[in-house]
Design a protein around this motif. Structure first.
Motif, PDB file in Angstrom:
ATOM      1  N   SER A  41       0.727  -1.388   0.115  1.00 34.79           N
ATOM      2  CA  SER A  41       0.045  -0.254  -0.476  1.00 34.79           C
ATOM      3  C   SER A  41       0.774   1.072   0.140  1.00 34.79           C
ATOM      4  CB  SER A  41      -1.187  -0.213   1.199  1.00 34.79           C
ATOM      5  OG  SER A  41      -0.323   0.017   2.329  1.00 34.79           O
ATOM      6  N   VAL A  42       1.787   1.205   0.137  1.00 36.24           N
ATOM      7  CA  VAL A  42       2.776   2.500   0.480  1.00 36.24           C
ATOM      8  C   VAL A  42       3.123   2.347  -0.600  1.00 36.24           C
ATOM      9  CG1 VAL A  42       5.433   3.471   1.691  1.00 36.24           C
ATOM     10  CG2 VAL A  42       2.657   1.859   3.493  1.00 36.24           C
ATOM     11  N   GLU A  43       3.624   1.735  -1.263  1.00 35.62           N
ATOM     12  CA  GLU A  43       4.062   1.942  -2.185  1.00 35.62           C
ATOM     13  C   GLU A  43       3.895   2.310  -3.249  1.00 35.62           C
ATOM     14  OE1 GLU A  43       6.020  -2.632  -3.001  1.00 35.62           O
ATOM     15  OE2 GLU A  43       8.084  -1.958  -3.157  1.00 35.62           O
ATOM     16  N   GLU A  48       2.385   6.402  -7.186  1.00 30.99           N
ATOM     17  CA  GLU A  48       1.389   7.361  -7.722  1.00 30.99           C
ATOM     18  C   GLU A  48       2.304   8.900  -8.388  1.00 30.99           C
ATOM     19  OE1 GLU A  48      -2.418   9.748  -6.759  1.00 30.99           O
ATOM     20  OE2 GLU A  48      -2.349   7.683  -5.547  1.00 30.99           O
ATOM     21  N   ILE A  49       3.031   8.960  -6.712  1.00 32.72           N
ATOM     22  CA  ILE A  49       3.395  10.320  -6.221  1.00 32.72           C
ATOM     23  C   ILE A  49       4.456  10.640  -7.882  1.00 32.72           C
ATOM     24  CG2 ILE A  49       5.383  11.411  -4.785  1.00 32.72           C
ATOM     25  CD1 ILE A  49       3.720  10.753  -3.322  1.00 32.72           C
ATOM     26  N   THR A  59       9.085   2.232   2.169  1.00 37.94           N
ATOM     27  CA  THR A  59       9.660   1.462   2.854  1.00 37.94           C
ATOM     28  C   THR A  59       9.206   1.257   3.716  1.00 37.94           C
ATOM     29  OG1 THR A  59      11.481   2.843   3.222  1.00 37.94           O
ATOM     30  CG2 THR A  59      11.823   1.254   4.419  1.00 37.94           C
ATOM     31  N   GLU A  60       8.653  -0.890   4.341  1.00 40.34           N
ATOM     32  CA  GLU A  60       7.762  -1.013   5.026  1.00 40.34           C
ATOM     33  C   GLU A  60       8.865  -1.026   6.542  1.00 40.34           C
ATOM     34  OE1 GLU A  60       6.759  -5.582   6.945  1.00 40.34           O
ATOM     35  OE2 GLU A  60       7.010  -5.047   4.606  1.00 40.34           O
ATOM     36  N   VAL A  61       8.240  -0.052   7.177  1.00 46.25           N
ATOM     37  CA  VAL A  61       8.369   0.506   8.521  1.00 46.25           C
ATOM     38  C   VAL A  61       7.454   0.294  10.118  1.00 46.25           C
ATOM     39  CG1 VAL A  61       9.167   2.115  10.106  1.00 46.25           C
ATOM     40  CG2 VAL A  61      10.166   1.858   8.166  1.00 46.25           C
ATOM     41  N   ASP A  62       7.695  -0.313  10.994  1.00 48.96           N
ATOM     42  CA  ASP A  62       6.633  -0.486  12.454  1.00 48.96           C
ATOM     43  C   ASP A  62       7.202   0.464  12.718  1.00 48.96           C
ATOM     44  OD1 ASP A  62       4.693  -1.223  13.857  1.00 48.96           O
ATOM     45  OD2 ASP A  62       5.074  -2.916  14.268  1.00 48.96           O
TER      46      ASP A  62
END
Length: 263
Positions: A41-43, A48-49, A59-62
Protein backbone atom coordinates in the motif's frame (compact mmCIF):
# COMPACT_ATOMS: atom_id res chain seq x y z
CA UNK A 1 6.23 25.62 -3.85
CA UNK A 2 5.84 25.81 -0.08
CA UNK A 3 7.92 22.72 0.74
CA UNK A 4 10.70 22.95 -1.84
CA UNK A 5 13.94 21.34 -0.58
CA UNK A 6 12.15 19.93 2.48
CA UNK A 7 12.54 16.28 3.51
CA UNK A 8 9.49 14.64 5.05
CA UNK A 9 8.82 11.24 6.60
CA UNK A 10 5.20 10.12 6.74
CA UNK A 11 4.21 7.25 9.03
CA UNK A 12 1.07 5.38 8.04
CA UNK A 13 1.46 6.60 4.46
CA UNK A 14 -0.48 3.68 3.03
CA UNK A 15 -3.74 4.87 4.62
CA UNK A 16 -6.14 7.46 3.29
CA UNK A 17 -4.89 10.31 5.47
CA UNK A 18 -1.19 9.47 5.26
CA UNK A 19 -1.39 8.99 1.51
CA UNK A 20 -3.19 12.29 0.98
CA UNK A 21 -0.63 14.14 3.11
CA UNK A 22 2.23 12.50 1.22
CA UNK A 23 0.76 13.59 -2.13
CA UNK A 24 0.22 17.16 -0.90
CA UNK A 25 3.75 17.41 0.49
CA UNK A 26 5.24 16.09 -2.76
CA UNK A 27 3.09 18.45 -4.84
CA UNK A 28 4.54 21.34 -2.83
CA UNK A 29 8.09 20.19 -3.61
CA UNK A 30 9.05 18.01 -0.65
CA UNK A 31 11.06 14.81 -0.94
CA UNK A 32 8.85 12.31 0.86
CA UNK A 33 9.81 9.05 2.55
CA UNK A 34 6.72 6.92 3.01
CA UNK A 35 6.48 4.23 5.65
CA UNK A 36 3.89 1.72 6.77
CA UNK A 37 3.43 -1.82 7.99
CA UNK A 38 2.15 -2.99 4.60
CA UNK A 39 4.74 -2.37 1.92
CA UNK A 40 2.35 -2.82 -1.02
CA UNK A 41 0.00 0.00 0.00
CA UNK A 42 2.90 2.37 0.72
CA UNK A 43 4.58 1.56 -2.58
CA UNK A 44 1.34 2.28 -4.45
CA UNK A 45 1.30 5.82 -3.05
CA UNK A 46 4.99 6.32 -3.82
CA UNK A 47 4.54 5.16 -7.40
CA UNK A 48 1.64 7.56 -7.85
CA UNK A 49 3.75 10.45 -6.58
CA UNK A 50 6.72 9.58 -8.79
CA UNK A 51 4.45 9.20 -11.83
CA UNK A 52 3.20 12.73 -11.18
CA UNK A 53 6.78 14.05 -11.15
CA UNK A 54 7.38 14.05 -7.40
CA UNK A 55 10.12 12.47 -5.30
CA UNK A 56 9.05 9.57 -3.08
CA UNK A 57 10.46 6.39 -1.62
CA UNK A 58 8.56 3.66 0.21
CA UNK A 59 9.83 1.50 3.08
CA UNK A 60 8.13 -1.05 5.30
CA UNK A 61 8.42 0.29 8.85
CA UNK A 62 6.41 -0.55 11.96
CA UNK A 63 6.00 2.76 13.81
CA UNK A 64 5.78 0.86 17.11
CA UNK A 65 9.20 -0.69 16.55
CA UNK A 66 11.68 1.81 17.93
CA UNK A 67 14.68 0.15 16.31
CA UNK A 68 13.00 0.05 12.90
CA UNK A 69 12.01 3.72 13.10
CA UNK A 70 15.48 4.74 14.22
CA UNK A 71 17.18 2.71 11.48
CA UNK A 72 14.95 4.24 8.82
CA UNK A 73 15.67 7.77 10.03
CA UNK A 74 19.38 7.04 9.89
CA UNK A 75 18.88 6.01 6.27
CA UNK A 76 16.98 9.24 5.51
CA UNK A 77 19.69 11.41 7.09
CA UNK A 78 22.46 9.54 5.29
CA UNK A 79 20.66 9.98 1.97
CA UNK A 80 19.38 13.56 2.30
CA UNK A 81 21.50 15.07 5.08
CA UNK A 82 18.55 16.44 7.07
CA UNK A 83 14.99 15.85 8.24
CA UNK A 84 12.49 18.68 8.12
CA UNK A 85 9.05 17.15 8.67
CA UNK A 86 7.76 14.12 10.57
CA UNK A 87 4.06 13.35 10.12
CA UNK A 88 2.38 10.57 12.08
CA UNK A 89 -0.82 9.25 10.49
CA UNK A 90 -0.64 5.79 12.06
CA UNK A 91 -3.99 4.14 12.73
CA UNK A 92 -5.68 0.81 13.26
CA UNK A 93 -8.97 -0.55 11.89
CA UNK A 94 -11.79 0.88 13.98
CA UNK A 95 -13.65 -2.40 14.22
CA UNK A 96 -10.87 -3.58 16.53
CA UNK A 97 -11.40 -0.81 19.07
CA UNK A 98 -14.92 0.66 18.80
CA UNK A 99 -18.49 -0.56 19.02
CA UNK A 100 -18.42 -2.02 22.55
CA UNK A 101 -20.05 -0.23 25.51
CA UNK A 102 -17.46 0.90 28.05
CA UNK A 103 -19.08 -1.19 30.78
CA UNK A 104 -18.45 -4.29 28.67
CA UNK A 105 -15.04 -3.29 27.30
CA UNK A 106 -12.02 -5.30 28.41
CA UNK A 107 -8.75 -3.58 29.25
CA UNK A 108 -6.87 -5.10 26.32
CA UNK A 109 -9.27 -3.65 23.76
CA UNK A 110 -9.28 -0.29 25.54
CA UNK A 111 -5.48 -0.23 25.73
CA UNK A 112 -5.00 -1.15 22.06
CA UNK A 113 -6.04 2.31 20.93
CA UNK A 114 -3.85 3.97 23.53
CA UNK A 115 -0.74 1.96 22.81
CA UNK A 116 -1.05 2.16 19.03
CA UNK A 117 -1.89 5.83 18.56
CA UNK A 118 -0.03 7.37 21.47
CA UNK A 119 3.07 5.18 21.59
CA UNK A 120 3.69 5.39 17.84
CA UNK A 121 3.38 9.17 17.97
CA UNK A 122 5.73 9.35 20.95
CA UNK A 123 8.35 7.13 19.30
CA UNK A 124 8.32 8.81 15.92
CA UNK A 125 8.27 12.31 17.41
CA UNK A 126 11.07 11.64 19.88
CA UNK A 127 13.35 10.06 17.29
CA UNK A 128 12.63 12.80 14.77
CA UNK A 129 13.34 15.50 17.36
CA UNK A 130 16.80 14.08 18.01
CA UNK A 131 17.66 14.58 14.33
CA UNK A 132 16.01 17.99 14.05
CA UNK A 133 17.80 19.41 17.08
CA UNK A 134 21.10 19.29 15.20
CA UNK A 135 19.80 21.82 12.66
CA UNK A 136 17.63 23.69 15.16
CA UNK A 137 14.64 23.42 12.83
CA UNK A 138 11.86 21.02 11.92
CA UNK A 139 8.14 20.33 12.16
CA UNK A 140 6.56 17.37 13.95
CA UNK A 141 2.91 16.72 13.09
CA UNK A 142 0.08 14.31 13.74
CA UNK A 143 -3.65 13.94 13.23
CA UNK A 144 -6.32 13.50 15.89
CA UNK A 145 -10.13 13.64 15.87
CA UNK A 146 -13.00 15.53 17.47
CA UNK A 147 -13.36 12.57 19.85
CA UNK A 148 -10.53 14.21 21.80
CA UNK A 149 -12.90 16.96 22.91
CA UNK A 150 -16.40 15.54 22.47
CA UNK A 151 -17.94 12.72 24.47
CA UNK A 152 -19.31 10.04 22.16
CA UNK A 153 -20.69 6.55 22.84
CA UNK A 154 -19.15 3.27 21.73
CA UNK A 155 -15.67 4.65 20.98
CA UNK A 156 -13.77 2.73 23.67
CA UNK A 157 -10.21 3.95 24.03
CA UNK A 158 -10.23 5.90 20.75
CA UNK A 159 -11.32 9.21 22.30
CA UNK A 160 -8.84 9.05 25.20
CA UNK A 161 -6.07 8.17 22.74
CA UNK A 162 -6.80 11.23 20.59
CA UNK A 163 -6.88 13.45 23.67
CA UNK A 164 -3.53 12.02 24.77
CA UNK A 165 -2.02 12.77 21.35
CA UNK A 166 -3.15 16.36 21.58
CA UNK A 167 -1.70 16.71 25.09
CA UNK A 168 1.56 15.20 23.88
CA UNK A 169 1.62 17.69 21.00
CA UNK A 170 1.50 20.58 23.46
CA UNK A 171 4.13 19.05 25.73
CA UNK A 172 6.48 18.30 22.85
CA UNK A 173 6.16 21.87 21.63
CA UNK A 174 6.94 23.28 25.07
CA UNK A 175 10.18 21.29 25.19
CA UNK A 176 11.22 21.49 21.55
CA UNK A 177 10.36 25.07 20.61
CA UNK A 178 13.60 26.39 22.18
CA UNK A 179 15.42 24.07 19.75
CA UNK A 180 13.65 25.59 16.74
CA UNK A 181 11.20 22.71 16.31
CA UNK A 182 7.47 23.28 15.84
CA UNK A 183 4.89 20.67 16.88
CA UNK A 184 1.33 20.91 15.59
CA UNK A 185 -1.68 18.68 15.07
CA UNK A 186 -4.73 18.57 12.82
CA UNK A 187 -8.20 17.70 14.10
CA UNK A 188 -10.71 16.91 11.33
CA UNK A 189 -14.22 15.67 12.11
CA UNK A 190 -14.57 12.91 9.57
CA UNK A 191 -13.78 12.41 5.91
CA UNK A 192 -15.99 10.00 3.92
CA UNK A 193 -13.00 8.82 1.87
CA UNK A 194 -11.24 7.37 4.89
CA UNK A 195 -11.60 3.91 6.31
CA UNK A 196 -11.95 5.36 9.80
CA UNK A 197 -15.35 6.89 9.19
CA UNK A 198 -16.55 3.81 7.32
CA UNK A 199 -15.49 1.56 10.19
CA UNK A 200 -17.20 3.87 12.66
CA UNK A 201 -20.44 3.58 10.71
CA UNK A 202 -20.86 -0.15 11.40
CA UNK A 203 -21.67 -0.06 15.14
CA UNK A 204 -23.96 2.91 14.71
CA UNK A 205 -25.80 1.32 11.80
CA UNK A 206 -26.71 -1.59 14.03
CA UNK A 207 -27.83 0.69 16.83
CA UNK A 208 -29.72 3.27 14.76
CA UNK A 209 -30.64 1.64 11.46
CA UNK A 210 -29.11 4.54 9.51
CA UNK A 211 -27.97 3.95 5.94
CA UNK A 212 -24.46 5.01 4.87
CA UNK A 213 -25.92 8.09 3.17
CA UNK A 214 -27.97 8.99 6.24
CA UNK A 215 -24.91 8.53 8.46
CA UNK A 216 -22.91 11.01 6.35
CA UNK A 217 -25.82 13.46 6.31
CA UNK A 218 -26.06 13.28 10.11
CA UNK A 219 -22.36 14.08 10.53
CA UNK A 220 -22.50 16.84 7.90
CA UNK A 221 -25.52 18.45 9.59
CA UNK A 222 -23.32 19.30 12.58
CA UNK A 223 -20.91 21.39 10.50
CA UNK A 224 -21.45 25.01 9.49
CA UNK A 225 -21.37 24.40 5.71
CA UNK A 226 -23.45 21.21 6.13
CA UNK A 227 -20.82 19.03 4.50
CA UNK A 228 -17.82 16.96 5.48
CA UNK A 229 -14.20 17.79 4.79
CA UNK A 230 -12.35 16.06 1.97
CA UNK A 231 -8.95 14.41 2.21
CA UNK A 232 -7.57 16.98 -0.21
CA UNK A 233 -8.71 19.87 1.98
CA UNK A 234 -7.14 18.30 5.05
CA UNK A 235 -3.89 17.55 3.22
CA UNK A 236 -3.63 21.10 1.87
CA UNK A 237 -3.81 22.45 5.42
CA UNK A 238 -1.17 19.92 6.47
CA UNK A 239 1.16 21.17 3.73
CA UNK A 240 0.68 24.77 4.83
CA UNK A 241 1.27 23.92 8.50
CA UNK A 242 4.46 22.06 7.57
CA UNK A 243 5.76 25.05 5.62
CA UNK A 244 7.70 28.08 6.80
CA UNK A 245 4.57 30.16 6.11
CA UNK A 246 3.15 28.72 9.34
CA UNK A 247 6.25 29.53 11.40
CA UNK A 248 4.13 31.20 14.08
CA UNK A 249 2.12 28.05 14.77
CA UNK A 250 3.27 25.57 17.40
CA UNK A 251 1.86 23.79 20.43
CA UNK A 252 -1.62 23.83 18.97
CA UNK A 253 -4.21 21.69 17.22
CA UNK A 254 -5.74 23.06 14.02
CA UNK A 255 -9.51 22.71 14.23
CA UNK A 256 -10.72 21.20 10.95
CA UNK A 257 -14.16 20.14 12.19
CA UNK A 258 -15.77 22.83 10.01
CA UNK A 259 -17.59 24.36 12.96
CA UNK A 260 -18.98 21.21 14.52
CA UNK A 261 -16.61 21.65 17.47
CA UNK A 262 -16.02 25.07 18.99
CA UNK A 263 -12.53 26.05 20.05
Amino acid sequence: MMLKNKVAVIYGAGGGIGGAVARAFALEGATVFLTGRRRASVEAVAEEIVSAGGSAQATEVDALDEQAVDQHLRFVIEKEGHLDISFNAVGIPNEEIVGVPIAELDVAQFSLAMTTYVNSYFLTARLAARRMMANKSGVIMTISALHSRLGLPLVGGYGPAQAAKEALTRDLSAELAPHGIRVVGLRPQGMPETRTIKDAYGPRAKASGLTWEQWQELLASRTHPRRLMTLTEMANVAAFMASDKASGMTGTIVNLTMGSLDD
